[in-house]
Scaffold this motif. Sequence first.
Motif, PDB file in Angstrom:
ATOM      1  N   VAL A   1       0.600  -1.202   0.041  1.00 57.53           N
ATOM      2  CA  VAL A   1       0.040  -0.136  -0.138  1.00 57.53           C
ATOM      3  C   VAL A   1       1.046   1.321   0.186  1.00 57.53           C
ATOM      4  N   ALA A   2       1.953   1.266   0.858  1.00 59.88           N
ATOM      5  CA  ALA A   2       2.849   2.408   0.696  1.00 59.88           C
ATOM      6  C   ALA A   2       3.437   2.493  -0.627  1.00 59.88           C
ATOM      7  N   ALA A   3       3.828   1.482  -1.354  1.00 61.29           N
ATOM      8  CA  ALA A   3       4.227   1.850  -2.763  1.00 61.29           C
ATOM      9  C   ALA A   3       3.270   2.412  -3.505  1.00 61.29           C
ATOM     10  N   ILE A   4       2.007   1.959  -3.274  1.00 62.43           N
ATOM     11  CA  ILE A   4       1.016   2.782  -4.181  1.00 62.43           C
ATOM     12  C   ILE A   4       0.924   4.064  -3.661  1.00 62.43           C
ATOM     13  N   LEU A   5       1.141   4.516  -2.607  1.00 68.00           N
ATOM     14  CA  LEU A   5       0.949   6.048  -2.181  1.00 68.00           C
ATOM     15  C   LEU A   5       2.406   6.808  -2.646  1.00 68.00           C
ATOM     16  N   VAL A   6       3.394   5.900  -2.456  1.00 70.01           N
ATOM     17  CA  VAL A   6       4.724   6.576  -3.073  1.00 70.01           C
ATOM     18  C   VAL A   6       4.574   6.911  -4.507  1.00 70.01           C
ATOM     19  N   GLN A   7       4.154   5.837  -5.252  1.00 72.82           N
ATOM     20  CA  GLN A   7       3.916   6.246  -6.547  1.00 72.82           C
ATOM     21  C   GLN A   7       3.174   7.480  -7.081  1.00 72.82           C
ATOM     22  N   ARG A   8       2.320   7.589  -6.231  1.00 71.82           N
ATOM     23  CA  ARG A   8       1.388   8.921  -6.324  1.00 71.82           C
ATOM     24  C   ARG A   8       1.993  10.166  -5.714  1.00 71.82           C
ATOM     25  N   ILE A   9       3.015   9.944  -4.782  1.00 72.88           N
ATOM     26  CA  ILE A   9       3.703  11.114  -4.372  1.00 72.88           C
ATOM     27  C   ILE A   9       4.747  11.535  -5.507  1.00 72.88           C
ATOM     28  N   ARG A  10       5.328  10.472  -6.142  1.00 72.92           N
ATOM     29  CA  ARG A  10       6.318  10.603  -7.050  1.00 72.92           C
ATOM     30  C   ARG A  10       5.647  11.320  -8.334  1.00 72.92           C
ATOM     31  N   GLU A  11       4.149  10.913  -8.447  1.00 71.27           N
ATOM     32  CA  GLU A  11       3.697  11.400  -9.828  1.00 71.27           C
ATOM     33  C   GLU A  11       3.231  12.825  -9.463  1.00 71.27           C
ATOM     34  N   THR A  12       3.140  13.118  -8.386  1.00 71.54           N
ATOM     35  CA  THR A  12       2.529  14.450  -7.863  1.00 71.54           C
ATOM     36  C   THR A  12       3.977  15.427  -8.114  1.00 71.54           C
ATOM     37  N   ILE A  13       4.808  14.929  -7.371  1.00 68.31           N
ATOM     38  CA  ILE A  13       6.207  15.935  -7.608  1.00 68.31           C
ATOM     39  C   ILE A  13       6.434  16.155  -9.202  1.00 68.31           C
ATOM     40  N   LEU A  14       6.274  15.098  -9.922  1.00 68.01           N
ATOM     41  CA  LEU A  14       6.556  15.117 -11.463  1.00 68.01           C
ATOM     42  C   LEU A  14       5.695  16.024 -12.096  1.00 68.01           C
ATOM     43  N   ASN A  15       4.242  15.989 -11.670  1.00 68.56           N
ATOM     44  CA  ASN A  15       3.254  16.962 -12.255  1.00 68.56           C
ATOM     45  C   ASN A  15       3.461  18.208 -12.019  1.00 68.56           C
ATOM     46  N   GLU A  16       3.667  18.565 -10.329  1.00 66.27           N
ATOM     47  CA  GLU A  16       3.633  20.028  -9.860  1.00 66.27           C
ATOM     48  C   GLU A  16       4.996  20.725 -10.191  1.00 66.27           C
ATOM     49  N   VAL A  17       6.148  19.795  -9.883  1.00 67.50           N
ATOM     50  CA  VAL A  17       7.502  20.554  -9.846  1.00 67.50           C
ATOM     51  C   VAL A  17       7.907  20.237 -11.276  1.00 67.50           C
ATOM     52  N   GLY A  18       7.787  19.095 -11.661  1.00 61.69           N
ATOM     53  CA  GLY A  18       8.590  18.802 -12.984  1.00 61.69           C
ATOM     54  C   GLY A  18       9.749  17.758 -12.931  1.00 61.69           C
TER      55      GLY A  18
END
Length: 583
Positions: A187-204
Amino acid sequence: MEDGGSGKVVVLVDMDCFYVQVEKRLHPELKDKPCAIVQYNKWQGGSIIAVDYEARKYGVKRSLKGKEAKEKCPGIHLVQVPEKRRKADLSNYRKASGEVMKVLSGFTSVIERASIDEAFLDLTEPVKDYINSNSFDSLEFHADLKSTHVAGCNDDDDTHKDDCDLRISRGDWFKSSCSSDERVLIVAAILVQRIRETILNEVGFTCSAGISHNKMLAKLAAGMHKPNQQTILPQSQVDVVFSTTLLKKVRHLGGKLGEQVQDKLKIECVGQLQEYSLKVLQEKFGLKTGSWLYELCRGICHEKISNRIITKSIGCGKNFPGPSKLKTAKAVKYWLEQLSRELVERLEEDMTENTRQAQSITVHFLPEGQASSVARTFALPSYNTSLIVNNSWNAINKGHKPVTNEESHLTWTTGILNIHLSAGKFVQCGKGHMKSLLQLMSSDQECSFVSASSSHSSIITGKEVTQMTLCKEEREDAVLTTTPTITEQDQSLETSSMNITKFFTPIKRKGSLETQLDRNAKRREVVLEEIKGTLESDDDTIIDNQFEAVLCSECGEEVLKFVLEEHMDYHFALSLDKDSQIN
Ligand code: TTP
């Protein structure tokens, strides 16, 4: 749970080739092109401080010079670190780091910023919440976890699977993971995947991550698959992973302690420690260190996440090696003014962002021919460039006896090789206080060059400094932040500056800690020398970056990034020793 009883989900997020990504965001035309960041100087095209993964394929690495990188990868783009006031300007990288930390803080309230591009997250609560609101069986984790590896398992498409038939595949591990500990990591890996996607989308930016139950395992896991990937290190895979993990790869074993373990036991991998009983490890390394090693090689670690995303000190410095050493008052004052301006700029930004105000400044300077730098701390009642310049000048001038005091030709027998200013002792300030402070700051007259003739009259005396701000306890605390290496020159300060002398006198520490602090100071200087040896005169990015390191929370000593790990290892070993003496 065999994780040291923490029951936690700990993640390390580590940005990929961070400075390169920051520069590529600023210069989109460089996207997908091999790239490295250089601190430019005329000799061989400067020193490389960051390399992207495209250029790494050609063998370009951090230890090379720009010219050598071009030879290995002719198509490489070398981006120079920006400069301001004739020194490296790292503000773009710091700002980008702040943006990342802001995104991270949207996912959990427990974050420890480990460096400019790394942070530990405690995802225990978010994972619990997620599990409570989703049925585990319904999770489509295979689809979500494409960039997720499981340490010690073969990736599903691993063509060398047959060579390591002892290992199960990642897919099989997912399917067979029914213990609650393993499920929380998925479950943590699913969340981390989202965190990483958010960093990519919001910060690039892309980043990599390690997901486990403690800091030691999370850090180890994060480095296993880069860039733009993440690795779960479950407790069940620790033995397989540790059977080939070198001691030096593990947090706290990268320095002296790791060398000692290797030498005493004649082993190379962490897993080999399991061959020794608790009793033997305690006999060889002391009660607490022995127990710590006994647990560590079984994947157990109790180190807490310290919940800190802003640094404890803000500093900037410059090296003046070889012929560029500072020999005149004019040169010293020029650089003090540049450094003070940079510092005030950064402190003002910090005040707006973090509603806090620094209360003290420590000026470090390294006189030629001395093994260690001299450090002096003074109070900082407001963010005023002139005040910092004058107090720093006062500290240097008093501590570094001039040959002649003639106003415009003040020179020293030995030059100054490094100056570093560091602001610390932050206190939170309320909004009203902030407003008045910002008003006060905006009324600050920019310090025009302080000439030798005017300097003496405008210097704030030691008496004024001490009265101005800090109460006794605060003063003692401030003094604790000074490097305990006071030279003969310092001790021979004139009587007229008695208050300054008193203010600067370090508190005597007892026995071993004092020796240790001295050793830290020496070690820091040795490292500084080593780094300097490889640099040209203007090549201060690496040094500058090292001063990113905060004041050590254990001893108040400012520690260079390069030696921080070893420094903390030392404290760790010291505390283990102390505890074992008590036991
Ligand atoms: P690192 O995290 O060590 O490396 P990196 O992010 O460049 O690459 P990786 O993908 O392998 O993690 O350092 C972070 C940044 O700090 C780096 O981009 C540049 C800077 N840095 C220096 O300026 N000097 C140094 O000696 C090191 C190690 C890093």
